[in-house]
Design a protein around this motif. Structure first.
Motif, short mmCIF file in Angstrom:
data_model
loop_
_atom_site.label_atom_id
_atom_site.label_comp_id
_atom_site.label_asym_id
_atom_site.label_seq_id
_atom_site.Cartn_x
_atom_site.Cartn_y
_atom_site.Cartn_z
N GLY A 1 77.56 -79.27 -26.51
CA GLY A 1 77.00 -80.26 -27.33
C GLY A 1 75.63 -80.26 -27.79
N LEU A 2 74.97 -81.27 -28.36
CA LEU A 2 73.60 -81.19 -28.72
C LEU A 2 72.67 -81.80 -27.37
N CYS A 3 71.60 -80.90 -27.37
CA CYS A 3 70.50 -81.13 -26.48
C CYS A 3 69.33 -81.42 -26.99
N GLU A 4 68.59 -82.20 -26.44
CA GLU A 4 67.21 -82.88 -26.77
C GLU A 4 66.12 -81.79 -26.77
N VAL A 5 65.41 -81.48 -27.83
CA VAL A 5 64.21 -80.70 -27.79
C VAL A 5 62.86 -81.65 -27.57
N GLU A 6 62.49 -81.74 -26.22
CA GLU A 6 61.18 -82.53 -26.29
C GLU A 6 59.99 -81.99 -26.37
N ASN A 7 60.13 -80.75 -26.71
CA ASN A 7 58.65 -79.96 -27.21
C ASN A 7 59.06 -79.13 -28.47
N PRO A 8 59.08 -79.77 -29.74
CA PRO A 8 59.39 -79.05 -30.68
C PRO A 8 58.41 -77.89 -31.24
N SER A 9 57.28 -77.93 -30.77
CA SER A 9 56.09 -77.22 -31.12
C SER A 9 56.21 -75.79 -30.62
N MET A 10 56.74 -75.98 -29.18
CA MET A 10 57.13 -74.66 -28.49
C MET A 10 58.46 -73.93 -29.08
N MET A 11 59.23 -74.77 -29.48
CA MET A 11 60.44 -74.14 -30.28
C MET A 11 59.94 -73.56 -31.52
N LEU A 12 59.45 -74.14 -32.19
CA LEU A 12 58.98 -73.71 -33.49
C LEU A 12 58.09 -72.38 -33.41
N LEU A 13 57.19 -72.21 -32.38
CA LEU A 13 56.35 -71.32 -32.24
C LEU A 13 56.75 -70.06 -31.43
N SER A 14 58.03 -70.25 -30.94
CA SER A 14 58.65 -69.41 -30.19
C SER A 14 59.12 -67.98 -31.03
N GLY A 15 58.62 -66.82 -30.58
CA GLY A 15 59.04 -65.57 -31.27
C GLY A 15 57.97 -65.07 -32.40
N LYS A 16 56.57 -66.05 -32.44
CA LYS A 16 55.86 -65.66 -33.64
C LYS A 16 55.18 -64.44 -33.33
N PRO A 17 54.86 -63.50 -34.34
CA PRO A 17 54.46 -62.27 -33.97
C PRO A 17 52.99 -62.15 -33.87
#
Length: 464
Positions: free
Chosen positions: A279-295
């Motif tokens: 199912g769907l899991c909450e992302v409590e830290n969107p900043s870390m999610m959006l910056l993951s994999g940044k070159p």
């Protein structure tokens, strides 16, 4: 005598009806919005004159239907908690009793999964009725087993007749009802197929009246057309209390829930979810999610801090400037307003002295996020110049600020919240407009805060 069959054309944006087709709706001005519907005309009465007295309603007045404003209960217990904090945030603190909520999104984005998932929490104290017009009860049960929904207070029903659904609601008296989807419901007194403008509008009005009369909260799922709007007339959004859009790329695992309309909360909040096998899991830290994999050490990238409601979120802006192979250079932007991107490029040419005339420019916001805030102007400009000069920006630098047509930087709101989020994520330097430093206590932050007045100063500071 039965009425004759007639054909009418209905605008799927405003609901305007006409006996002939128009390319442009004379009511709302939308192009190619008319759809053809076949109806049974009502029989004409022998007398065309009806007195005003005969037209008046004959329902007796109930004194209990009118009450003083101070006597109305508006306590916090009028809201139900769904068990998903991100969902409650977008709703304004929870599901309001007696409200009608419209949830729209692309097919397969996770609308039914989200609503069935909250039944587990709601079903602990409330009776929930799930009405499926697209799947059988056995198919809904298979999905419920995968999501771990085992509450005994969840009732299933597979039907498409709106009158039958209303009778079931009146008989079972649930506190929460989920209708999946409104395009599959039909009213017998409307002589058109399911999903037509008239059927969708009429069924929604019936559910809205039912929600207010019986104080039952109703979710309705709405399909999205090719333009990204709810399929059906635009007046559908005026009937309901809340309009939610579930967004995201189908090949990505992240989903974003937005409120386009909310009578009981802010429309600026967003909820971030991650799709998993259970199912769907909450992302409590969107900043870390959006910056993951940044070159690291790559030109054309800059981190921005935007405000989504009361929440600061860090997002990575990517830009690519390359030589054009055509006479007219291409300008493309994903997740950022195209017209705003063209304006920034024009300011960079006129005020910054950079030439983009024969170069293609591409702008992308990583993670599928859509940024409409003016504070993104500065990081977009930095990313463009970084790619143009092929010089990377320090990975520990974050920027935000609005760019004016004179090349100056204008102040933005919620500066302290943005700086706290940037400091929490480990950034060491922040570039912001000089006017934002007024009243700001820089010693409270463990990072270097640099105020600048123009885009030229910004480029000099980051050594571009």
């Amino acid at each position: 005598m039965a009425g004759k069959i007639k054909t009418v054309f209905v605008c799927n944006q405003c609901g305007f009806e006409t006996p002939k087709w128009y390319g442009k709706c004379p009511e709302c001005g939308e192009w190619n919005s008319f759809v053809e519907e076949t109806r049974s005309a009502a029989p004409v009465k022998s007398s065309s004159l009806v007195s005003a007295r005969q037209a008046l309603p004959t329902v007796s007045y109930d004194a209990g239907s009118v009450s003083q404003l101070a006597a109305v209960d508006s306590s916090e217990d009028q809201r139900y908690r769904t068990g998903l904090h991100e969902f409650d945030r977008v709703l304004g603190g929870g599901l309001v009793r007696g409200s009608l909520v419209l949830l729209g999104g692309d097919p397969g984005i996770g609308k039914s999964t989200l609503l069935l998932q909250i039944c587990q929490q709601l079903g602990q104290d409330l009776k929930v009725l799930y009405v499926s017009g697209e799947e059988s009860r056995a198919q809904v049960k298979l999905r419920a087993n995968r999501l771990g929904v085992v509450t005994p207070n969840l009732l299933l029903m597979a039907h498409t007749d709106i009158e039958y659904v209303v009778s079931a609601i009146q008989a079972n008296k649930p506190e929460v009802v989920i209708v999946d989807s409104i395009q599959t419901m039909s009213a017998s007194h409307i002589n058109s197929s399911c999903g037509s403008v008239s059927q969708v509008k009429e069924c929604t009005q019936i559910l809205a009246r039912l929600a207010k009369d019986y104080n039952v909260s109703i979710f309705i799922v709405g399909h999205v057309n090719k333009d990204g709007a709810i399929a059906g007339p635009k007046v559908l959004e005026h009937i309901v209390d809340t309009v939610l859009y579930f967004e995201g790329e189908r090949n990505l695992f992240y989903r974003i829930l937005r409120a386009a309309k909310n009578r009981y909360g802010s429309t600026n909040e967003i909820g971030v979810f991650e799709m998993s096998g259970s199912g769907l899991c909450e992302v409590e830290n969107p900043s870390m999610m959006l910056l993951s994999g940044k070159p690291s050490g790559v030109s054309g990238t800059c981190v921005a801090c935007v405000m989504e409601g009361s929440r600061p979120i860090l997002a990575e802006i990517q830009a690519l400037v390359a030589k054009s192979n055509f006479g007219v250079p291409r300008r493309m932007s994903t997740g950022f307003d195209y017209n705003r991107a063209a304006l920034i490029i024009a300011v960079l040419e006129k005020r910054g002295g950079f030439f983009f005339g024969n170069l293609d420019a591409y702008i992308n916001v990583v993670g599928g996020l859509r940024l409409d805030e003016p504070a993104v102007d500065l990081p977009v400009a930095l990313a463009l110049i970084s790619s143009l000069l092929d010089r990377p920006i320090d990975d520990k630098i974050i920027a935000f600020g609005e760019i004016g047509l004179a090349g100056e930087l204008r102040s933005v709101t919620a500066v302290e919240q943005r700086l706290r989020e940037a400091e929490r994520m480990g950034f060491e330097r922040c570039i912001l407009p000089q006017s934002c430093l007024k009243g700001l206590k820089r010693e409270q932050f463990g990072m270097e805060i640099v105020g600048i007045r123009s885009i030229g100063e910004a480029f000099s500071y980051v050594k571009l």
